[in-house]
Design an enzyme around this catalytic site. Structure first.
Site, mmCIF file in Angstrom:
data_model
loop_
_atom_site.group_PDB
_atom_site.id
_atom_site.type_symbol
_atom_site.label_atom_id
_atom_site.label_comp_id
_atom_site.label_asym_id
_atom_site.label_seq_id
_atom_site.Cartn_x
_atom_site.Cartn_y
_atom_site.Cartn_z
ATOM 1 N N GLY A 144 0.837 -1.197 0.000
ATOM 2 C CA GLY A 144 0.000 0.000 0.000
ATOM 3 C C GLY A 144 0.875 1.251 0.000
ATOM 4 O O GLY A 144 2.105 1.178 0.084
ATOM 5 N N PHE A 145 0.215 2.387 -0.073
ATOM 6 C CA PHE A 145 0.925 3.675 -0.138
ATOM 7 C C PHE A 145 1.836 3.881 1.077
ATOM 8 O O PHE A 145 3.061 4.035 0.944
ATOM 9 C CB PHE A 145 -0.132 4.780 -0.266
ATOM 10 C CG PHE A 145 0.333 6.166 0.042
ATOM 11 C CD1 PHE A 145 1.519 6.660 -0.471
ATOM 12 C CD2 PHE A 145 -0.452 7.011 0.840
ATOM 13 C CE1 PHE A 145 1.942 7.955 -0.192
ATOM 14 C CE2 PHE A 145 -0.044 8.305 1.111
ATOM 15 C CZ PHE A 145 1.157 8.776 0.604
ATOM 16 N N ILE A 146 1.252 3.833 2.266
ATOM 17 C CA ILE A 146 2.053 4.078 3.477
ATOM 18 C C ILE A 146 2.983 2.897 3.733
ATOM 19 O O ILE A 146 4.149 3.064 4.101
ATOM 20 C CB ILE A 146 1.129 4.351 4.682
ATOM 21 C CG1 ILE A 146 0.344 5.645 4.448
ATOM 22 C CG2 ILE A 146 1.934 4.425 5.982
ATOM 23 C CD1 ILE A 146 -0.767 5.913 5.463
ATOM 24 N N TYR A 152 -16.481 3.080 7.291
ATOM 25 C CA TYR A 152 -15.016 2.984 7.384
ATOM 26 C C TYR A 152 -14.546 3.412 8.779
ATOM 27 O O TYR A 152 -13.831 2.682 9.467
ATOM 28 C CB TYR A 152 -14.369 3.870 6.308
ATOM 29 C CG TYR A 152 -12.908 4.140 6.531
ATOM 30 C CD1 TYR A 152 -11.970 3.108 6.486
ATOM 31 C CD2 TYR A 152 -12.439 5.430 6.802
ATOM 32 C CE1 TYR A 152 -10.618 3.355 6.701
ATOM 33 C CE2 TYR A 152 -11.096 5.682 7.008
ATOM 34 C CZ TYR A 152 -10.188 4.641 6.959
ATOM 35 O OH TYR A 152 -8.855 4.886 7.184
ATOM 36 N N LYS A 198 -12.784 1.244 11.902
ATOM 37 C CA LYS A 198 -11.477 1.621 12.456
ATOM 38 C C LYS A 198 -11.572 1.848 13.972
ATOM 39 O O LYS A 198 -10.704 1.454 14.736
ATOM 40 C CB LYS A 198 -10.958 2.881 11.755
ATOM 41 C CG LYS A 198 -10.437 2.603 10.379
ATOM 42 C CD LYS A 198 -9.207 1.715 10.495
ATOM 43 C CE LYS A 198 -8.406 1.672 9.241
ATOM 44 N NZ LYS A 198 -7.183 0.887 9.382
HETATM 45 P P1 NAD Z 1 -3.613 1.565 0.832
HETATM 46 O O1 NAD Z 1 -4.956 1.132 0.372
HETATM 47 O O2 NAD Z 1 -2.666 2.133 -0.183
HETATM 48 O O3 NAD Z 1 -2.884 0.385 1.590
HETATM 49 C C1 NAD Z 1 -3.549 -0.689 2.193
HETATM 50 C C2 NAD Z 1 -2.959 -1.976 1.667
HETATM 51 O O4 NAD Z 1 -3.604 -3.057 2.343
HETATM 52 C C3 NAD Z 1 -3.215 -2.178 0.161
HETATM 53 O O5 NAD Z 1 -2.006 -2.444 -0.513
HETATM 54 C C4 NAD Z 1 -4.170 -3.358 0.093
HETATM 55 O O6 NAD Z 1 -3.908 -4.209 -1.025
HETATM 56 C C5 NAD Z 1 -3.891 -4.060 1.402
HETATM 57 N N1 NAD Z 1 -5.071 -4.783 1.880
HETATM 58 C C6 NAD Z 1 -6.349 -4.333 1.941
HETATM 59 N N2 NAD Z 1 -7.145 -5.276 2.463
HETATM 60 C C7 NAD Z 1 -6.346 -6.344 2.724
HETATM 61 C C8 NAD Z 1 -6.578 -7.629 3.267
HETATM 62 N N3 NAD Z 1 -7.803 -7.988 3.643
HETATM 63 N N4 NAD Z 1 -5.534 -8.481 3.387
HETATM 64 C C9 NAD Z 1 -4.278 -8.112 3.007
HETATM 65 N N5 NAD Z 1 -4.003 -6.911 2.475
HETATM 66 C C10 NAD Z 1 -5.023 -6.033 2.351
HETATM 67 O O7 NAD Z 1 -3.873 2.631 1.998
HETATM 68 P P2 NAD Z 1 -2.849 3.549 2.819
HETATM 69 O O8 NAD Z 1 -3.208 4.961 2.519
HETATM 70 O O9 NAD Z 1 -1.456 3.097 2.643
HETATM 71 O O10 NAD Z 1 -3.350 3.262 4.296
HETATM 72 C C11 NAD Z 1 -2.661 2.414 5.207
HETATM 73 C C12 NAD Z 1 -3.424 2.400 6.518
HETATM 74 O O11 NAD Z 1 -3.518 3.715 7.048
HETATM 75 C C13 NAD Z 1 -4.857 1.884 6.399
HETATM 76 O O12 NAD Z 1 -5.134 1.126 7.548
HETATM 77 C C14 NAD Z 1 -5.682 3.152 6.368
HETATM 78 O O13 NAD Z 1 -6.986 2.924 6.850
HETATM 79 C C15 NAD Z 1 -4.870 4.031 7.301
HETATM 80 N N6 NAD Z 1 -5.060 5.467 7.077
HETATM 81 C C16 NAD Z 1 -4.622 6.051 5.922
HETATM 82 C C17 NAD Z 1 -4.807 7.415 5.741
HETATM 83 C C18 NAD Z 1 -4.345 8.129 4.495
HETATM 84 O O14 NAD Z 1 -4.589 9.322 4.379
HETATM 85 N N7 NAD Z 1 -3.659 7.470 3.552
HETATM 86 C C19 NAD Z 1 -5.451 8.184 6.731
HETATM 87 C C20 NAD Z 1 -5.892 7.538 7.893
HETATM 88 C C21 NAD Z 1 -5.673 6.190 8.060
#
Ligand code: NAD
Length: 340
Positions: free
Chosen positions: A14-16, A156, A160
């Site tokens: 994922g992104f982060i 969502y 969380k």
């Molecule tokens: P993202 O969607 O890019 O990354 C999430 C990754 O998890 C993806 O690569 C996806 O393929 C994987 N994934 C999803 N469901 C899955 C499953 N059931 N089993 C295995 N892999 C799975 O999102 P992100 O922006 O990198 O967010 C990372 C975390 O941070 C998440 O928990 C998100 O809720 C939280 N978050 C992000 C933000 C933001 O602004 N980006 C803000 C608040 C919270």
């Protein structure tokens, strides 16, 4: 240098996850990444992030859904991770309105499987991603971790918030050190195609009109991804310890009185109007946006703003990249990646 710890990171493609894993590898960790490469957005972007990580021999990837019964328990048993960072989730406020079930599977069942795995094979520290949306309908600003965080406005956010409670109960019952992050609108290179910065950049380059919610007056505490990674990295080595009683919890600390558990905001603490982000994209691209001004969307909150004092007191660090600089770096990455 020196590190021989193993980190298990869910959501590593994922992104982060991508940015954090790079940092952990640079710091000498062995990293096991678990990511289903879900098709919520372009899986090719996830595959390319993962391929870049796999260039490092200390990184291994498992591409399975985390809610697969026993998958994480088996991995915890064989790899014995020292630290666990849980980022895998079905993200997205708006998508959750019409697609709630995937949030149950990934966020609730997935986190349950993770907690069960940790119960059987306890790591030194578990760090789980929650969100600023957990603050719900709260309008008192800035958001402080010790404030009530109720009345979630999207499914969502509800899932969380539920993971925060689930993790707390395991921390309490099984003495698992847990840090819950509340992330505030994270952006930067390799960012998410479903988020505003990505969508606006793509549309503006294509000469299309952009949909601007709440007439551009929405405020967000935009947090640059490298800053967020720095904060997370410092917190990895700052595991909470169960206090002897409520008197040992300092004012302003969100430490639980009954568990080695706390929640920490990770945000810039400098909210900006959406309009300011659009102006930053216009500057970086040299293109004027054609705006379609729209009302607030269901599930959204008008503003987010992180109080970052707890983060500062725990780590000596707060995010600092300004929106103009961060957007410029995103746009540079976007043009390079898509060759536009
Ligand atoms: P993202 O969607 O890019 O990354 C999430 C990754 O998890 C993806 O690569 C996806 O393929 C994987 N994934 C999803 N469901 C899955 C499953 N059931 N089993 C295995 N892999 C799975 O999102 P992100 O922006 O990198 O967010 C990372 C975390 O941070 C998440 O928990 C998100 O809720 C939280 N978050 C992000 C933000 C933001 O602004 N980006 C803000 C608040 C919270």
């Amino acid at each position: 240098m020196g590190e021989s710890r193993t980190a298990l990171v869910t959501g590593s493609a994922g992104f982060i996850g991508y940015h954090l894993v790079r940092r952990l590898l640079a710091d000498g960790f062995r990293v096991l990444g678990v990511d289903s490469l879900s098709d919520y957005y372009d899986p090719e972007l996830k595959r390319r992030r993962q391929a870049a990580l796999l260039q490092n021999a200390s990184f291994t990837a498992v591409n399975e859904p985390i809610e697969t019964p026993g998958l994480l328990a088996d991995l915890f048993g064989s790899e014995k991770p020292d630290i666990v960072v849980h980022l895998a989730a079905q993200a997205g406020v708006r998508y959750s309105i019409d697609n709630p079930r995937s949030y149950l599977d990934s966020n609730l069942v997935g986190t349950f499987e993770l907690l069960e795995a940790a119960r059987a094979h306890p790591p030194q520290h578990m760090l789980l991603a929650s969100t600023s949306s957990a603050y719900g309908a709260n309008t008192e600003m800035p958001y402080r971790e010790t404030m009530k965080a109720d009345h979630q406005m999207s499914f969502y956010a509800a899932t969380k918030k539920a993971t925060e409670a689930m993790a707390h109960s395991y921390a309490h019952l099984f003495d698992l050190p847990v840090t819950m992050f509340r992330f505030f609108t994270v952006y930067g290179p390799w960012g998410r195609p479903d988020m505003a910065l990505f969508k606006f950049t793509r549309a503006m380059l294509a000469g299309e009109t952009i949909d601007v919610y709440n007439h551009g007056e929405m405020m967000r505490d935009f947090t640059y991804v490298d800053d967020l990674v720095e904060a997370v990295r410092r917190l990895v080595d700052t595991a909470p310890i169960r206090p002897a009683g409520p008197d040992e919890v300092a004012p302003g600390d969100s430490l639980s009185p009954v568990a080695p558990w706390r929640v920490v905001n990770i945000g810039n603490s400098q909210p900006e109007q959406l309009g300011e982000m659009i102006a930053a994209i216009e500057d970086a691209l040299g293109i004027e946006a054609r705006r379609n001004l729209m009302p607030m969307q269901p599930g959204d909150v008008p503003a987010t703003w992180a109080d970052a004092e707890l983060l500062r007191s725990l780590t000596g660090y707060v995010p600092q990249t300004g929106i103009r600089e961060g957007v410029r770096r995103f746009v540079d990455w976007y043009r390079d990646y898509y060759e536009v």
